[in-house]
Design a protein around this motif. Sequence first.
Motif, PDB file in Angstrom:
ATOM      1  N   ALA A 407       0.826  -1.205   0.000  1.00  0.00           N
ATOM      2  CA  ALA A 407       0.000   0.000   0.000  1.00  0.00           C
ATOM      3  C   ALA A 407       0.863   1.260   0.000  1.00  0.00           C
ATOM      4  N   ASP A 408       2.001   1.185   0.639  1.00  0.00           N
ATOM      5  CA  ASP A 408       2.906   2.319   0.752  1.00  0.00           C
ATOM      6  C   ASP A 408       3.486   2.733  -0.598  1.00  0.00           C
ATOM      7  N   GLU A 409       3.512   1.792  -1.557  1.00  0.00           N
ATOM      8  CA  GLU A 409       4.145   2.046  -2.850  1.00  0.00           C
ATOM      9  C   GLU A 409       3.177   2.629  -3.877  1.00  0.00           C
ATOM     10  N   GLN A 410       1.965   2.997  -3.463  1.00  0.00           N
ATOM     11  CA  GLN A 410       0.984   3.476  -4.431  1.00  0.00           C
ATOM     12  C   GLN A 410       1.485   4.740  -5.137  1.00  0.00           C
ATOM     13  N   GLU A 411       0.904   5.000  -6.304  1.00  0.00           N
ATOM     14  CA  GLU A 411       1.417   6.071  -7.165  1.00  0.00           C
ATOM     15  C   GLU A 411       1.147   7.464  -6.601  1.00  0.00           C
ATOM     16  N   GLY A 412      -0.034   7.709  -6.080  1.00  0.00           N
ATOM     17  CA  GLY A 412      -0.389   9.031  -5.579  1.00  0.00           C
ATOM     18  C   GLY A 412      -0.255   9.090  -4.071  1.00  0.00           C
ATOM     19  N   ARG A 413       0.933   9.436  -3.588  1.00  0.00           N
ATOM     20  CA  ARG A 413       1.178   9.432  -2.145  1.00  0.00           C
ATOM     21  C   ARG A 413       1.905  10.715  -1.743  1.00  0.00           C
ATOM     22  N   PRO A 414       1.947  11.014  -0.453  1.00  0.00           N
ATOM     23  CA  PRO A 414       2.526  12.293  -0.035  1.00  0.00           C
ATOM     24  C   PRO A 414       3.990  12.482  -0.427  1.00  0.00           C
ATOM     25  N   SER A 415       4.772  11.401  -0.421  1.00  0.00           N
ATOM     26  CA  SER A 415       6.191  11.539  -0.749  1.00  0.00           C
ATOM     27  C   SER A 415       6.708  10.260  -1.378  1.00  0.00           C
ATOM     28  N   ALA A 416       7.199  10.380  -2.606  1.00  0.00           N
ATOM     29  CA  ALA A 416       7.821   9.231  -3.262  1.00  0.00           C
ATOM     30  C   ALA A 416       9.195   8.935  -2.675  1.00  0.00           C
ATOM     31  N   TRP A 516       3.493  16.017   6.717  1.00  0.00           N
ATOM     32  CA  TRP A 516       4.373  17.081   6.257  1.00  0.00           C
ATOM     33  C   TRP A 516       5.682  16.471   5.747  1.00  0.00           C
ATOM     34  N   PRO A 517       5.657  15.850   4.570  1.00  0.00           N
ATOM     35  CA  PRO A 517       6.897  15.248   4.060  1.00  0.00           C
ATOM     36  C   PRO A 517       7.962  16.306   3.803  1.00  0.00           C
ATOM     37  N   LEU A 518       9.215  15.918   4.027  1.00  0.00           N
ATOM     38  CA  LEU A 518      10.337  16.829   3.862  1.00  0.00           C
ATOM     39  C   LEU A 518      11.031  16.553   2.532  1.00  0.00           C
ATOM     40  N   PRO A 519      11.343  17.588   1.770  1.00  0.00           N
ATOM     41  CA  PRO A 519      12.025  17.378   0.488  1.00  0.00           C
ATOM     42  C   PRO A 519      13.368  16.689   0.676  1.00  0.00           C
ATOM     43  N   ALA A 520      13.796  15.974  -0.344  1.00  0.00           N
ATOM     44  CA  ALA A 520      15.067  15.246  -0.288  1.00  0.00           C
ATOM     45  C   ALA A 520      16.202  16.201   0.054  1.00  0.00           C
ATOM     46  N   GLY A 521      17.026  15.793   0.993  1.00  0.00           N
ATOM     47  CA  GLY A 521      18.179  16.589   1.395  1.00  0.00           C
ATOM     48  C   GLY A 521      17.874  17.660   2.414  1.00  0.00           C
ATOM     49  N   GLU A 522      16.598  17.900   2.704  1.00  0.00           N
ATOM     50  CA  GLU A 522      16.224  18.905   3.693  1.00  0.00           C
ATOM     51  C   GLU A 522      15.808  18.223   4.990  1.00  0.00           C
ATOM     52  N   GLY A 523      15.863  18.977   6.065  1.00  0.00           N
ATOM     53  CA  GLY A 523      15.479  18.435   7.350  1.00  0.00           C
ATOM     54  C   GLY A 523      15.096  19.553   8.292  1.00  0.00           C
ATOM     55  N   LEU A 524      14.701  19.164   9.487  1.00  0.00           N
ATOM     56  CA  LEU A 524      14.343  20.109  10.531  1.00  0.00           C
ATOM     57  C   LEU A 524      15.150  19.792  11.785  1.00  0.00           C
ATOM     58  N   THR A 525      15.417  20.808  12.562  1.00  0.00           N
ATOM     59  CA  THR A 525      16.051  20.585  13.858  1.00  0.00           C
ATOM     60  C   THR A 525      14.971  20.272  14.882  1.00  0.00           C
TER      61      THR A 525
END
Length: 656
Positions: A407-416, A516-525
């Motif tokens: 289910a996690d691999e579906q096409e329309g998801r918050p973050s690929a 709230w998915p985080l873009p690749a290479g970005e993060g939060l403290t």
Amino acid sequence: MPSLHDATGPRVLFGGDYNPEQWPEETWADDVRLMKRAGVTSVTVGVFSWARIEPRPGERDFGWLDRIMDLMHRHGIGVVLATPTASPPAWMGSLHPETLPRAEDGSVVWYGSRQHFCPSSPVYRRYAAAITRDLAARYGDHPALLMWHVNNEYCTFCWCDGTARHFRRWLRDRYTTVDALNEAWGTAFWSQRYDTWEEVIPPRKAQYLRNPACTLDFRRFTSDALLECYTAERDIVTAGARRLPVTTNFMPFWIGQDAWTWAAQEDVVSVDVYPDPADPHAAQYGAMIQDMTRSQARGPWMVMEQAAGAVNFRRVNVPKPRGLGRLWSLQAVARGADAVCHFQWRQSRQGAEKFHSAMLSHAGEHGRTYREITRIGADLARLGPRVAGTTVTSDVALLHDWNSWWADEQEGRPSADVHYPTVVRAWHRALWEAGVTTDFAHPEHDLARYRVVVVPHLYLLGDTAVDNLVAYVHGGGTLVSGFLTGAADEDDRIRPGGMDERLRDLFGIRVVHEWWPLPAGEGLTCDGPRPFRATLWAEELETSTARTVATYRGGELTGMPAVLRNGRAWYVSTLPEPAALRELLARAADEAGVRPVLENPPPGLEAVRRGDLLFLLNHADGPLTVTVPGRHHELLTGGLVDGPVHLERHGVAVLA
């Protein structure tokens, strides 16, 4: 159910795939001589020999296989005999093109490689059953035969018309009525409603996003369709008076098979494992696959394939440094393996895998690889009587479910960028680096014996699984859950409030406002007892009874909870950086009374207990010295250890 030791006695099997049909018969005697010198006790024969056994439809050529079986028996080498059904002969695809699989776009997947069969094809199944029956009739009572190996690395998908008919039968069994299917799949969306069963097709290539519930069920169906192929051949080879164990080899952590379901149908669970020597975390990856396979087996298991050196399927295929093959082989034994085998015995000179290493490499008996193989054989001969049949125990379980992965691999998801195996590996790595031995478990398993249960990320959880987790915590267990867990039910229907209500109560969460998915290479403290970096994912949560352990800092989520604790239930709404995740899980384990195998081991040391033996494995770049209290007998050297243990690079000690 027969076990591996019914056939072998208390020893660790050692050997690999043997493909004598690829070589002139005069090499066979030399093969046996070198096998004996290397300590080989078993060979897997026949995996890809269908065209040799059945050169034309209905014909049989068993003479060469008779001679191989007899030769192995004369020299005391057992045979794991494979049904050759993973690679049908060219004549089958030519005469019966309906046996060839179709891709999602309808194109034919042609013969010329391997695994070129449609699992739903009645013609393929008929030919597979016929050759399996003849193998069983001819060799079922042969004294060299140790066990049966059905097919090889089941990994075929197909979207053909025959598969569509099979899929519809599977769906009828699951839902009974088309109305029930429409409800489960949410077909009111995009006018996808079905009026008759004949309208239902597999999730083939479409104009835009496909129905995720249909895709999920097709994953389930494909695993079951392949399992039907396995059990059909298994039932044939076990029908005789002499009941021997049966296995088929899993690919490591592969998406296509629900291995929990498959393992229940096997006498012996086996796996092929190929860590990358260039991966700095390869040892942990190997440990994860070993822990997963041991847990599926509920006891001893076997490495059916590993590489003696380099493989040929990566972009860059580096060989194993000296001693690394031995280290990883003994790591598997430490984590419960009762058989350590390789692909393959003699390195092929032709074909697609001529650059894939083997126990006897192109360098021959004077090459480094063969010398190292011989050392492994000697080690396993020494360890076998003490270790075979013993168990590895753990107080911690890591939950994993193929349905949630699908289910996690579906096409329309918050973050690929959220890759389920990567998240699971990160959590296992944290426990591995903390020195905590970990089992894997299904979320519906009985979890009562574990002090700690961790859930890296299970997006899909059915009602039974949710109730099981709640009961586990109420019964006194400690649960640590990762992000986006329990968001959907078994039909991939999102739960109200962004998480199952029972889990929200358990974790002290009122509502999940936003993922709230985080873009690749970005993060939060994150601020907490020690600041850390949040990666991959975050969530906007409103708590009820939970205590906030760490909060986000920076951006829209500033001041909002990142890590929560509600009694013995923890919720981690992100993927913490490795050191922080390790510290968090080590803290939860320590508070629950879980202790590492060794206190304060040096970096790079893996310590594992199996039965009454302590395995010390050096994964560091150089030698290590380890302090182990007490006096011990070291099984690999036969010496006594009373004080520090010195391990060479890639060295191993086994202490009794």
